[in-house]
Design a protein around this motif. Sequence first.
Motif, PDB file in Angstrom:
ATOM      1  N   GLY A 176       0.817  -1.216   0.000  1.00  0.00           N
ATOM      2  CA  GLY A 176       0.000   0.000   0.000  1.00  0.00           C
ATOM      3  C   GLY A 176       0.847   1.261   0.000  1.00  0.00           C
ATOM      4  O   GLY A 176       0.552   2.230  -0.711  1.00  0.00           O
ATOM      5  N   ALA A 177       1.931   1.256   0.785  1.00  0.00           N
ATOM      6  CA  ALA A 177       2.824   2.419   0.830  1.00  0.00           C
ATOM      7  C   ALA A 177       3.509   2.626  -0.517  1.00  0.00           C
ATOM      8  O   ALA A 177       3.676   3.758  -0.977  1.00  0.00           O
ATOM      9  N   ALA A 178       3.888   1.518  -1.164  1.00  0.00           N
ATOM     10  CA  ALA A 178       4.517   1.622  -2.486  1.00  0.00           C
ATOM     11  C   ALA A 178       3.557   2.228  -3.495  1.00  0.00           C
ATOM     12  O   ALA A 178       3.918   3.140  -4.246  1.00  0.00           O
ATOM     13  N   LEU A 179       2.314   1.739  -3.514  1.00  0.00           N
ATOM     14  CA  LEU A 179       1.335   2.236  -4.481  1.00  0.00           C
ATOM     15  C   LEU A 179       1.041   3.714  -4.260  1.00  0.00           C
ATOM     16  O   LEU A 179       0.886   4.476  -5.219  1.00  0.00           O
ATOM     17  N   ALA A 180       0.970   4.129  -2.993  1.00  0.00           N
ATOM     18  CA  ALA A 180       0.709   5.550  -2.695  1.00  0.00           C
ATOM     19  C   ALA A 180       1.847   6.422  -3.216  1.00  0.00           C
ATOM     20  O   ALA A 180       1.612   7.492  -3.786  1.00  0.00           O
ATOM     21  N   ASP A 181       3.088   5.970  -3.027  1.00  0.00           N
ATOM     22  CA  ASP A 181       4.214   6.768  -3.500  1.00  0.00           C
ATOM     23  C   ASP A 181       4.290   6.755  -5.020  1.00  0.00           C
ATOM     24  O   ASP A 181       4.598   7.780  -5.642  1.00  0.00           O
ATOM     25  N   TYR A 182       4.008   5.604  -5.632  1.00  0.00           N
ATOM     26  CA  TYR A 182       4.013   5.536  -7.094  1.00  0.00           C
ATOM     27  C   TYR A 182       2.991   6.513  -7.681  1.00  0.00           C
ATOM     28  O   TYR A 182       3.247   7.150  -8.707  1.00  0.00           O
ATOM     29  N   GLN A 183       1.837   6.624  -7.036  1.00  0.00           N
ATOM     30  CA  GLN A 183       0.832   7.548  -7.556  1.00  0.00           C
ATOM     31  C   GLN A 183       1.342   8.991  -7.477  1.00  0.00           C
ATOM     32  O   GLN A 183       1.129   9.788  -8.396  1.00  0.00           O
ATOM     33  N   LYS A 184       2.024   9.326  -6.402  1.00  0.00           N
ATOM     34  CA  LYS A 184       2.568  10.676  -6.271  1.00  0.00           C
ATOM     35  C   LYS A 184       3.602  10.958  -7.360  1.00  0.00           C
ATOM     36  O   LYS A 184       3.632  12.049  -7.931  1.00  0.00           O
ATOM     37  N   VAL A 185       4.442   9.957  -7.643  1.00  0.00           N
ATOM     38  CA  VAL A 185       5.448  10.132  -8.698  1.00  0.00           C
ATOM     39  C   VAL A 185       4.756  10.334 -10.045  1.00  0.00           C
ATOM     40  O   VAL A 185       5.140  11.205 -10.838  1.00  0.00           O
ATOM     41  N   ALA A 186       3.719   9.521 -10.305  1.00  0.00           N
ATOM     42  CA  ALA A 186       2.978   9.646 -11.566  1.00  0.00           C
ATOM     43  C   ALA A 186       2.354  11.037 -11.696  1.00  0.00           C
ATOM     44  O   ALA A 186       2.335  11.624 -12.785  1.00  0.00           O
TER      45      ALA A 186
END
Length: 263
Positions: A176-186
């Motif tokens: 979940g933490a990875a997906l949240a950060d990936y969304q911010k990068v996107a």
Amino acid sequence: MRGASADAYAATAGALTGAGDPATVARDLFGVADLLRAEPALRRVATDASIDGEAKAGLLRQVLSGKVSDLGLAVVTIAVAQRWTASRDLADALERLGVVAVATSAGGDAARLEDELFAFGQVVKDNPELRDALSDPARSRDDKSRLLADLLGDKVLPATVALVQQSLSGSYRTVGAALADYQKVAAEVRDQGVATVRVARPLSDGDRQRLADALSRNYGREIHLNVVVDPSVIGGIRVETGDDVIDGTVSSRLDEARRRLAG
């Protein structure tokens, strides 16, 4: 990243503008990041500031030649020639640049990618059995990858599948933490910010647009909204943008009233 690693990341990021398929480059960078994490000796050499940058680049060319694309290899060799504050920062930077490449590959579907990453993150958060399965150290990464592939199928963008699969790398505390950060990068790729909005009932299209416009004016750039319908807020709205929180929910006002009465 801070200090030398921040400068190194910025210097390496410029290489992503070269000719090449972004999705392929992303796979290359994710693979090299995984390799560096799995091979401590290689990671130490690749980040040793006492070794000449060209010598380190030459070593990586030998290791990766024929295994990654020309652009992927170019990005990696530029990265190892930089000075990194901590050895782990190199792998983290390559993973982050891989996320940038995936977001770029989404093209006109970039907003959909952000929505799908957030939505799947909520699925993981709201399903303890799935969350436990993805965090179970007894299950192999391949096993977890097959589970995700079965769940996602062809319902989402290939870019979403790529990032959901990468979230299994173990570089973050949780999927979940990875997906949240990936969304911010996107979002950053499109020069956007991200706001999580909690409401008791779904927002109408008009209300959603007015809120996005207001936040964009406030922060000086476009804001992508993650809307969470949470009946426990009762009414009103809670907006989280980075470290900023605007809590105008009925539940928060009731909690405050209770604290004052108790005091």
